[in-house]
Design an enzyme around this catalytic site. Structure first.
Site, mmCIF file in Angstrom:
data_model
loop_
_atom_site.group_PDB
_atom_site.id
_atom_site.type_symbol
_atom_site.label_atom_id
_atom_site.label_comp_id
_atom_site.label_asym_id
_atom_site.label_seq_id
_atom_site.Cartn_x
_atom_site.Cartn_y
_atom_site.Cartn_z
ATOM 1 N N LYS B 138 0.835 -1.199 0.000
ATOM 2 C CA LYS B 138 0.000 0.000 0.000
ATOM 3 C C LYS B 138 0.872 1.252 0.000
ATOM 4 O O LYS B 138 1.966 1.170 0.563
ATOM 5 C CB LYS B 138 -0.968 0.007 1.186
ATOM 6 C CG LYS B 138 -0.296 -0.365 2.533
ATOM 7 C CD LYS B 138 -0.396 0.646 3.627
ATOM 8 C CE LYS B 138 0.439 1.852 3.520
ATOM 9 N NZ LYS B 138 1.837 1.807 3.962
ATOM 10 N N TYR B 223 -3.169 4.783 6.659
ATOM 11 C CA TYR B 223 -3.575 3.927 7.780
ATOM 12 C C TYR B 223 -4.771 4.521 8.521
ATOM 13 O O TYR B 223 -5.686 3.805 8.915
ATOM 14 C CB TYR B 223 -2.417 3.713 8.760
ATOM 15 C CG TYR B 223 -1.368 2.741 8.286
ATOM 16 C CD1 TYR B 223 -1.554 1.369 8.410
ATOM 17 C CD2 TYR B 223 -0.189 3.188 7.715
ATOM 18 C CE1 TYR B 223 -0.588 0.469 7.980
ATOM 19 C CE2 TYR B 223 0.785 2.299 7.279
ATOM 20 C CZ TYR B 223 0.586 0.946 7.410
ATOM 21 O OH TYR B 223 1.536 0.063 6.989
#
Lengths: 371, 371
Positions: B138, B223
């Site tokens: 990611k 996140y």
């Protein structure tokens, strides 16, 4: 802030505050039947006998420098209760029509205004005109313009105007500020304040725009805002804000339910704050600098406040906030003591200017610069 | 997501994935010298042998279902180190010019792309075209358009595309989600995510827009964003965002230093998030509902994650995130297992759409609605 000597010089010029001065000369007033403590006790009338007024009066029973000697209320039954509880004579009891007569009452040095927000402006100005020192619960008014008028009126009347920022005297809060001032956190980068609770009774004055002047922001969000300023130690350069309303029935037009706001400071530090009337488990301050951090959680409730820094738990003892506040305010008013964090009217206006900007930012959907 | 049977039906139609299928039929490959575990081991080539690639490979040594069997790198000396450490034969080593030939390598089922963000798009598409399963770190790409192209390419090639959302398998995180799904927190009102750190070396790729595609938001803010979605359990309706830059020398045009963003959800829940490359002591998730709350702090670092709810401390044991992730991803790829939280390409695109909107909100200085 004026020194005590300067203050006393000033008030001797004002006949309006003669009762207060007389008290300092005459140590044996009927309300000084406890230890004289250097002969200086701040004798306070409480205006507004609601739940917070009750909390303040109860806390003041442990004060060394302040005492409840009068009441102002629109509810005769409440006055009766208070008279018996605090031994208050009839002549020290007022209602909202006749309280200007407090001017001639030598038993009362100061009035603590604990009424709905929107009423503060007129009431504080009336108290100032009666020549009494003024303590006003936060928010001091419903916008900065009103707040400034109150500051001006108190200046003109040669009385002090203090705002009920009880956290400004809270030991763990002050310890965090000491650490920050000593540079132990390094350059401050970020502050987070989350204050709010789920508000109950939809008919209460706090949810009536005419009395509250707003919603959660006025009442509880102000703790995060004020905290951002005193924790970071700077004045905001800009704000952004966004409102969320999940219950427009309960939180009507002009009464904010949840506001998220961000503050930018000249140093580049940023603050992220939450103000709400619609959730619990918040009440957290967090600040991080380049060398350390501090957390207070709970940060602003009636305590005990809990906190820690990168070095460990904060262990300053809990003291009832309102007891400490009123003793310290007595020292500010009577001795010209300089508090570590300001609690004067100007401090209150600073918060209101930012609240004005937060509401403006919500309306415009844009960042608002502060001068 | 397809079931295993459906998946196997599909791949039998594709000659491109024959090596993978062959491995399932032939249990005695030279890499199955450890316990066969039902004969299904995901044999992974790591693309990009930087610090995170190293971390993943080390964690995979404890995996039961996944094993490093190949490498792709532009640095011959790194390849040598990995060969000796992980017993990788020359024929399983590739560089960025020749890795399309991995298509014909029966020892490699999947490639885990752990390279700078801006390279993912082309590399993932090349891996897909080589018929290998793809795991991509990611953020999966630098914008939603690229992400969608990657999803489409993998679909077309009949390979899975998973994104390295290691927190989606973390036990305390999953426990909080279980509690939320069971309704024990009541209606969710607010989520707070604060993720960031003080980034070091100013010459690293993360601070080079051409390689990173952005700044902290891409790398660490994701996140908080992703956490907001899985903790609240809804897809965002709008975002607002504001950027603060204190060091334009280090954080050049297009590389964000600190972003505050807020998310509104259809239910009325709100999220407040912080993404930064310029402060430490963060990494906290907090969520409150009408009946309870959860805190994870640290929330997303390599652990152990710590957490508590209104009922007390979370006690789920720590497991190395990348070990669990790779075993679970093996089960997703090999068995068609359905993870509790999605880790597929579509999930990655959802995050990128919101990151696009966050950057747009900063640019416009206004709230951006999401469809």
């Amino acid at each position: 802030m004026t020194s005590r000597r300067h203050f006393l010089q000033k008030i001797t010029l004002s006949t309006a505050v003669l009762p207060f001065l007389r008290f300092n000369e005459n140590t044996k007033s009927k309300f000084s039947d406890h230890e004289p403590y250097d002969d200086k006790i701040l004798r306070v009338a409480i205006m507004g006998l609601g739940s917070y007024g009750n909390r303040v009066a109860e806390a003041m029973q442990a004060c060394k420098r302040a005492k409840v000697t009068g009441v102002i209320s629109g509810t005769p039954s409440k006055i009766k209760d208070w008279q018996s509880k605090y031994n208050i004579p009839d002549k020290n009891c007022y209602n909202y029509e006749n309280f200007d007569a407090i001017k001639n009452n030598p038993d009362i040095d100061a009035v603590y205004v604990i009424t709905p927000n929107a009423l503060h402006h007129d009431q504080v100005i009336r108290v100032a005109k009666a020549g009494k020192q003024v303590i006003c619960e936060k928010p001091m008014a419903i916008n900065a313009k009103e707040g400034q008028e109150m500051v001006d009126a108190c200046k003109k009347a040669n009385v002090k105007l203090l705002v009920g920022y009880r956290m400004h005297f809270e030991p763990k809060t002050l310890e965090v500020i000491r650490i920050r001032k000593d540079g132990e956190f390094g350059k401050i980068m970020f502050f987070q304040g989350q204050t709010g609770f789920t508000i109950g009774d939809p008919t209460q004055w706090r949810l009536n725009k005419k009395l509250s002047g707003g919603g959660s922001m006025m009442d509880i969000g102000i703790y995060s805002l004020n905290g951002a300023r005193y924790m970071v130690g700077e004045e905001p350069a800009w704000v952004t804000a966004h409102e969320t309303k999940t219950n427009p029935e309960k939180f009507k037009e002009g009464v904010d339910e949840t506001i998220q706001f961000e503050i930018g400071f000249p140093s580049g530090a940023a603050a992220s704050c939450l103000s709400t009337y619609n959730m619990n488990n918040l009440d957290r301050f967090f600040m991080t600098g380049q060398k350390g951090f501090a957390e207070l959680w709970p940060a602003t409730n009636y305590g005990p406040i809990k906190g820690r820094t990168n070095k460990g738990e904060l262990t300053q003892p809990h003291m009832t906030h309102q007891t400490v506040q009123m003793d310290e305010m007595a020292a500010i008013i009577l001795d010209g003591k300089q508090p570590i964090l300001p609690v004067d009217g100007e401090e209150g206006v600073r918060d209101l200017k930012i609240i004005d900007a937060i509401y403006e930012a919500i309306k415009k959907g844009k960042r608002v610069e502060l001068k």
